[in-house]
Scaffold this motif. Structure first.
Motif, PDB file in Angstrom:
ATOM      1  N   ALA A 197      95.317  36.813  83.858  1.00 55.27           N
ATOM      2  CA  ALA A 197      95.615  38.145  83.328  1.00 55.27           C
ATOM      3  C   ALA A 197      96.916  38.705  83.908  1.00 55.27           C
ATOM      4  CB  ALA A 197      94.451  39.096  83.614  1.00 55.27           C
ATOM      5  N   ARG A 198      97.103  38.541  85.223  1.00 58.76           N
ATOM      6  CA  ARG A 198      98.336  39.030  85.864  1.00 58.76           C
ATOM      7  C   ARG A 198      99.565  38.296  85.339  1.00 58.76           C
ATOM      8  NH1 ARG A 198      95.117  38.496  90.363  1.00 58.76           N
ATOM      9  NH2 ARG A 198      96.290  36.662  91.041  1.00 58.76           N
ATOM     10  N   LYS A 199      99.470  36.972  85.247  1.00 60.88           N
ATOM     11  CA  LYS A 199     100.606  36.178  84.765  1.00 60.88           C
ATOM     12  C   LYS A 199     100.896  36.478  83.293  1.00 60.88           C
ATOM     13  CE  LYS A 199     101.553  33.745  88.462  1.00 60.88           C
ATOM     14  NZ  LYS A 199     102.815  33.859  89.168  1.00 60.88           N
ATOM     15  N   ASN A 200      99.854  36.702  82.521  1.00 64.39           N
ATOM     16  CA  ASN A 200     100.033  37.018  81.109  1.00 64.39           C
ATOM     17  C   ASN A 200     100.742  38.368  80.946  1.00 64.39           C
ATOM     18  OD1 ASN A 200      99.652  36.134  78.422  1.00 64.39           O
ATOM     19  ND2 ASN A 200      97.986  37.596  78.183  1.00 64.39           N
ATOM     20  N   ALA A 201     100.365  39.347  81.751  1.00 64.70           N
ATOM     21  CA  ALA A 201     101.031  40.660  81.707  1.00 64.70           C
ATOM     22  C   ALA A 201     102.492  40.532  82.144  1.00 64.70           C
ATOM     23  CB  ALA A 201     100.293  41.660  82.593  1.00 64.70           C
ATOM     24  N   LEU A 202     102.732  39.747  83.195  1.00 64.68           N
ATOM     25  CA  LEU A 202     104.098  39.523  83.664  1.00 64.68           C
ATOM     26  C   LEU A 202     104.925  38.823  82.595  1.00 64.68           C
ATOM     27  CD1 LEU A 202     106.284  39.569  85.857  1.00 64.68           C
ATOM     28  CD2 LEU A 202     105.271  37.466  86.789  1.00 64.68           C
ATOM     29  N   GLU A 242     104.745  30.269  81.536  1.00 61.41           N
ATOM     30  CA  GLU A 242     104.028  29.664  80.409  1.00 61.41           C
ATOM     31  C   GLU A 242     103.330  28.378  80.829  1.00 61.41           C
ATOM     32  OE1 GLU A 242     106.460  31.349  76.528  1.00 61.41           O
ATOM     33  OE2 GLU A 242     107.174  29.494  77.472  1.00 61.41           O
ATOM     34  N   LYS A 243     103.946  27.598  81.721  1.00 61.83           N
ATOM     35  CA  LYS A 243     103.306  26.372  82.216  1.00 61.83           C
ATOM     36  C   LYS A 243     102.064  26.722  83.047  1.00 61.83           C
ATOM     37  CE  LYS A 243     103.913  22.179  84.953  1.00 61.83           C
ATOM     38  NZ  LYS A 243     102.492  22.133  85.146  1.00 61.83           N
ATOM     39  N   ILE A 244     102.188  27.713  83.915  1.00 62.40           N
ATOM     40  CA  ILE A 244     101.041  28.145  84.728  1.00 62.40           C
ATOM     41  C   ILE A 244      99.912  28.612  83.821  1.00 62.40           C
ATOM     42  CG2 ILE A 244     100.236  29.910  86.354  1.00 62.40           C
ATOM     43  CD1 ILE A 244     103.070  29.736  87.648  1.00 62.40           C
ATOM     44  N   LEU A 245     100.254  29.418  82.812  1.00 62.24           N
ATOM     45  CA  LEU A 245      99.243  29.928  81.883  1.00 62.24           C
ATOM     46  C   LEU A 245      98.579  28.785  81.112  1.00 62.24           C
ATOM     47  CD1 LEU A 245     100.953  33.139  80.471  1.00 62.24           C
ATOM     48  CD2 LEU A 245      98.991  33.015  82.010  1.00 62.24           C
ATOM     49  N   ASP A 267      98.157  25.695  82.110  1.00 63.46           N
ATOM     50  CA  ASP A 267      97.258  24.998  83.032  1.00 63.46           C
ATOM     51  C   ASP A 267      95.984  25.806  83.289  1.00 63.46           C
ATOM     52  OD1 ASP A 267      99.153  22.989  83.160  1.00 63.46           O
ATOM     53  OD2 ASP A 267      99.933  23.594  85.129  1.00 63.46           O
ATOM     54  N   LEU A 268      96.147  27.104  83.525  1.00 64.51           N
ATOM     55  CA  LEU A 268      94.979  27.964  83.760  1.00 64.51           C
ATOM     56  C   LEU A 268      94.085  28.011  82.527  1.00 64.51           C
ATOM     57  CD1 LEU A 268      96.566  30.957  85.708  1.00 64.51           C
ATOM     58  CD2 LEU A 268      94.795  29.406  86.566  1.00 64.51           C
ATOM     59  N   LYS A 269      94.708  28.114  81.365  1.00 63.85           N
ATOM     60  CA  LYS A 269      93.946  28.169  80.125  1.00 63.85           C
ATOM     61  C   LYS A 269      93.126  26.892  79.956  1.00 63.85           C
ATOM     62  CE  LYS A 269      95.888  30.163  76.485  1.00 63.85           C
ATOM     63  NZ  LYS A 269      96.655  30.394  75.231  1.00 63.85           N
ATOM     64  N   ALA A 270      93.739  25.745  80.220  1.00 64.68           N
ATOM     65  CA  ALA A 270      93.025  24.467  80.104  1.00 64.68           C
ATOM     66  C   ALA A 270      91.842  24.417  81.067  1.00 64.68           C
ATOM     67  CB  ALA A 270      93.989  23.310  80.361  1.00 64.68           C
ATOM     68  N   GLU A 271      92.058  24.843  82.316  1.00 66.28           N
ATOM     69  CA  GLU A 271      90.981  24.852  83.310  1.00 66.28           C
ATOM     70  C   GLU A 271      89.841  25.776  82.885  1.00 66.28           C
ATOM     71  OE1 GLU A 271      92.397  25.926  87.214  1.00 66.28           O
ATOM     72  OE2 GLU A 271      94.078  24.529  87.084  1.00 66.28           O
ATOM     73  N   LEU A 272      90.196  26.974  82.435  1.00 70.65           N
ATOM     74  CA  LEU A 272      89.172  27.957  82.096  1.00 70.65           C
ATOM     75  C   LEU A 272      88.419  27.581  80.825  1.00 70.65           C
ATOM     76  CD1 LEU A 272      91.145  31.164  83.084  1.00 70.65           C
ATOM     77  CD2 LEU A 272      89.093  30.276  84.214  1.00 70.65           C
ATOM     78  N   TYR A 273      89.114  27.063  79.827  1.00 69.48           N
ATOM     79  CA  TYR A 273      88.412  26.624  78.622  1.00 69.48           C
ATOM     80  C   TYR A 273      87.533  25.409  78.915  1.00 69.48           C
ATOM     81  CZ  TYR A 273      90.521  29.800  75.225  1.00 69.48           C
ATOM     82  OH  TYR A 273      90.883  30.918  74.510  1.00 69.48           O
ATOM     83  N   ALA A 274      87.980  24.515  79.809  1.00 62.45           N
ATOM     84  CA  ALA A 274      87.159  23.370  80.189  1.00 62.45           C
ATOM     85  C   ALA A 274      85.884  23.842  80.880  1.00 62.45           C
ATOM     86  CB  ALA A 274      87.950  22.437  81.102  1.00 62.45           C
ATOM     87  N   ARG A 275      85.992  24.879  81.663  1.00 63.99           N
ATOM     88  CA  ARG A 275      84.837  25.395  82.413  1.00 63.99           C
ATOM     89  C   ARG A 275      83.908  26.245  81.542  1.00 63.99           C
ATOM     90  NH1 ARG A 275      81.043  26.188  85.645  1.00 63.99           N
ATOM     91  NH2 ARG A 275      81.025  27.811  87.229  1.00 63.99           N
ATOM     92  N   PHE A 276      84.494  27.113  80.699  1.00 61.18           N
ATOM     93  CA  PHE A 276      83.682  28.085  79.964  1.00 61.18           C
ATOM     94  C   PHE A 276      83.603  27.834  78.460  1.00 61.18           C
ATOM     95  CE2 PHE A 276      85.183  30.426  83.735  1.00 61.18           C
ATOM     96  CZ  PHE A 276      83.954  30.720  84.297  1.00 61.18           C
TER      97      PHE A 276
END
Length: 133
Positions: free
Chosen positions: A25-30, A105-108, A110-119
């Protein structure tokens, strides 16, 4: 030992998961702030380039040059010099913003992949249109 915060349709949200969600959320706002600044700098660059083109066509020897809210009277040569400096600074900032945007965008991603894999479908990380809020 990890601490559990709440359950999401049978999936336990751990403290680490919540940290990842908050970071996303923080990185997306930034990212949005940087994109807005990039657009602003690109508009300023366009204005500077239009000013440079106008300077080539003018026969005036003294040119009003605005710095902030104040106008200064500068020679044609000095005005061109000031525009070149402003253009260089603007191009440098645009370049830095583009690099920052790519990194975030790269960080997001990676985070998106991790979170979608988990949830899976239990989490939505896709941007919403402003009218949908």
């Amino acid at each position: 030992m990890t601490s559990k915060t709440e359950s999401l349709d049978g999936v336990v949200v751990k403290k680490e998961d919540q940290s990842r969600i908050n970071k996303f959320a923080r990185k997306n706002a930034l990212l949005q702030e940087l994109k807005d600044e990039l657009k602003s700098k690109q508009d300023i660059l366009q204005d500077i380039e239009e000013g440079e083109n106008s300077m080539l066509l003018t026969q005036e020897q003294i040119i009003p040059y605005r710095v902030g809210e104040v106008f200064f009277e500068l020679t044609n040569e000095r005005t061109i010099s000031m525009l070149e400096i402003a253009k260089k600074e603007c191009l440098e900032r645009i370049s830095n913003l583009e690099v920052e945007i790519i990194e975030i965008e790269k960080i997001l991603k990676d985070l998106k992949a991790e979170l979608y894999a988990r949830f899976g479908n239990n989490i939505n990380l896709e941007p919403t249109a402003p009218n949908e809020i």
